[in-house]
Structures are given as C-alpha cells and as structure tokens.
Design a protein around this motif. Structure first.
Motif, mmCIF file in Angstrom:
data_model
loop_
_atom_site.group_PDB
_atom_site.id
_atom_site.type_symbol
_atom_site.label_atom_id
_atom_site.label_comp_id
_atom_site.label_asym_id
_atom_site.label_seq_id
_atom_site.Cartn_x
_atom_site.Cartn_y
_atom_site.Cartn_z
ATOM 1 N N VAL A 114 0.837 -1.197 0.000
ATOM 2 C CA VAL A 114 0.000 0.000 0.000
ATOM 3 C C VAL A 114 0.878 1.257 0.000
ATOM 4 N N ARG A 115 0.490 2.244 -0.812
ATOM 5 C CA ARG A 115 1.241 3.494 -0.893
ATOM 6 C C ARG A 115 0.720 4.452 0.186
ATOM 7 N N VAL A 116 1.638 4.909 1.064
ATOM 8 C CA VAL A 116 1.244 5.770 2.176
ATOM 9 C C VAL A 116 2.044 7.069 2.104
ATOM 10 N N ALA A 117 1.348 8.182 1.902
ATOM 11 C CA ALA A 117 2.000 9.486 1.866
ATOM 12 C C ALA A 117 2.089 10.050 3.271
ATOM 13 N N ALA A 136 4.766 -1.767 3.085
ATOM 14 C CA ALA A 136 4.143 -0.543 2.593
ATOM 15 C C ALA A 136 5.175 0.272 1.830
ATOM 16 N N ARG A 137 4.707 1.025 0.862
ATOM 17 C CA ARG A 137 5.556 1.972 0.128
ATOM 18 C C ARG A 137 5.302 3.357 0.717
ATOM 19 N N VAL A 156 -2.878 8.057 3.831
ATOM 20 C CA VAL A 156 -1.977 9.076 4.368
ATOM 21 C C VAL A 156 -1.731 8.803 5.841
ATOM 22 N N LEU A 157 -0.558 9.158 6.290
ATOM 23 C CA LEU A 157 -0.245 9.151 7.715
ATOM 24 C C LEU A 157 0.036 10.601 8.056
#
Length: 284
Positions: A114-117, A136-137, A156-157
C-alpha cells in the motif's frame, strides 16, 4: 528555541501568561528576547528542526512536538510535556487515514505494498514494519499530504487536531498511530546550568497552564456551620480569618468541578462563595 507554524501563537500566549513575555522588534522577526535570568536570546524555528538543533547544542532549550522528536531521532531529554495545539487545549494525533469509500476498517486490512504518503516517513516505516509487520511503500510528502490521494498514494499518515481537514478531503481516520504534545527539551548532555534554567521555565509554564484549568473560590460561612462547610473543601485550603461569627477560607478547584463545588458549599451553609480567575497556579 520556540516553534513557528501552527504552534507559534499558542506558545507565545503561554509564555506571556507565564510572565515570560517574548519581546521582538516585529511580528515576523525570528529573533527576540525574554526578560528572565538564564535566557540570553530567543530564536524561532520549524518544529521539525528544533530537536536536532537542541541535540547538537546549537540552542540550549527548545519547544517542539513529540512527532518531530521521534521522526528526527534526535537525542534530547524531555523536561516537561504540555497539552495544547493550534486549535485545542489538548495535543494532536498522528493518524492513518484512507478515502471514505475504502473497504479497509483496520490497518491490517490494507494490502501489501500500500502506498502511504506522509511528512513522517520514519514514523510511517516504523509503524508498518515494526508494529504491523506489513509491507508498505512510503511516499515522503512535503505538505498538502491529503491531496496525494488517490494519484500518488492510497492512504496518508498525517497529523490531526479536530479531523476537519481529513473530512474536507473525503478521508476518514483508520487508526491513531501516535498521540503527541508539545515538549520542552534539552540535550541529553546538557550542563547543570541549562537544566536548571529549563526546570525554572517549565515550572512557570506549568503554572500558567494550570491556572487556565482552575479557579480560586473564597468561601464565607457562619461559624456555627463551619464544620460542615470545611468537609466540602478540597485537601488543600487556607483560612483567611473572620470574626467570632464568621469564617473566611480559600481553596482552588478544577474549573470542571466549580459549579458542583459551589452547590455543595452553599448547601453546607456557606453564605457567600466568590469565584476568581487565576493567572498562575504553581505547585512546587
């Protein structure tokens, strides 16, 4: 070193309430002074930079957030923690959020890769790798993180105070990753003089914060009711005096309990209760 950004104004208000008013030549000046022994000058900087500058000895004391201390990995020692943020009298949260229509209900529901900005890549990696054991990416964001979804990220984090920004961008909170507050820090190798100054500053700031959460009640009661009234006073109170027929005492109460306290005191026989706001409440 004091923070710029969202913590800037509430920090200045706290210092002013503590009697540590920050004096500067212009509202945007990044250098200032405080009339207090042990503080030679005040400089302003981004919260993310402050932990490293304190750890490296560039500045002696700093106020920054729990999130940036962890993110930077700087070796600092927390003297005291203060619960406030830009819009609330509490701290803030670092949360993992996804689009409102995302099927995930927990962080474990997110797929591998999963892509997490996030503006906090170190915290994000630590959370996914060490706490979730998931792949995660992490996409390092330098602002407007919510806008990275869906083109650059799937989640998003990000920090939230009230959650309004998430809602306005059609995101929902999935899990709280960290709870954060403002922390007064010194270097782990700070000398005794610096530590002593930090403790004095912390004492005054704590007193100013405590005053916003308490009120002083002055209680007047007939002498023949005093025993009953005294039973309704908190652990710490002091006698102001009176005469053979009247007793006058004072005590501090938490604001959230003042209304109930006044009711109990009058029911016990007090003929007058005066509530007075407080500027400082210092407890040594």
């Amino acid at each position: 070193m004091l923070p710029t950004g969202s913590l800037h104004e509430p920090t200045l208000r706290l210092f002013d309430a503590a009697g540590l008013t920050v004096h500067r030549q212009a509202s945007r000046a990044l250098r200032a002074h405080v009339d207090f022994p042990g503080i030679e000058r005040v400089v302003f900087g981004k919260p993310r930079e402050i932990p490293g500058l304190v750890a490296d000895g560039v500045v002696d004391l700093g106020l920054t957030g729990t999130d940036w201390i962890e993110e930077s990995g700087a070796k600092v020692e927390v003297v005291h923690e203060f619960q406030y943020s830009k819009t609330t009298s509490a701290g803030w949260r670092v949360v993992l959020a996804v689009p409102v229509d995302h099927p995930a209900r927990t962080a474990a529901d997110l797929p591998a890769g999963v892509r997490v900005a996030s503006e906090y890549p170190a915290i994000a990696r630590r959370y996914f790798e060490e706490e979730l054991g998931q792949e995660a990416r992490i996409v390092h964001s330098h602002g407007s993180t919510e806008a990275k979804v869906p083109d650059l990220a799937d989640a998003v984090l990000e920090i939230v105070e009230t959650g309004d920004t998430l809602r306005h961008n059609d995101l929902r909170e999935l899990v709280v990753v960290r709870r954060c507050a403002v922390q007064l820090v010194v270097a782990t190798q700070a000398d005794p003089v610096v530590r002593a100054t930090a403790e004095k500053v912390a004492l005054l700031l704590k007193g100013a914060r405590a005053a916003t959460e308490h009120a002083l009640l002055t209680v007047v009661a007939p002498a023949d009711c005093w025993d009953r009234v005294r039973q309704e006073l908190p652990r710490y109170w002091w006698l102001l005096g009176g005469d053979p027929e009247t007793v006058v005492a004072q005590a501090t109460y938490e604001l959230r309990g003042v209304a109930e306290a006044i009711t109990r005191l009058t029911q016990a026989g007090a003929v007058q209760v005066v509530e007075t706001p407080m500027r400082k409440l210092v407890t040594a």
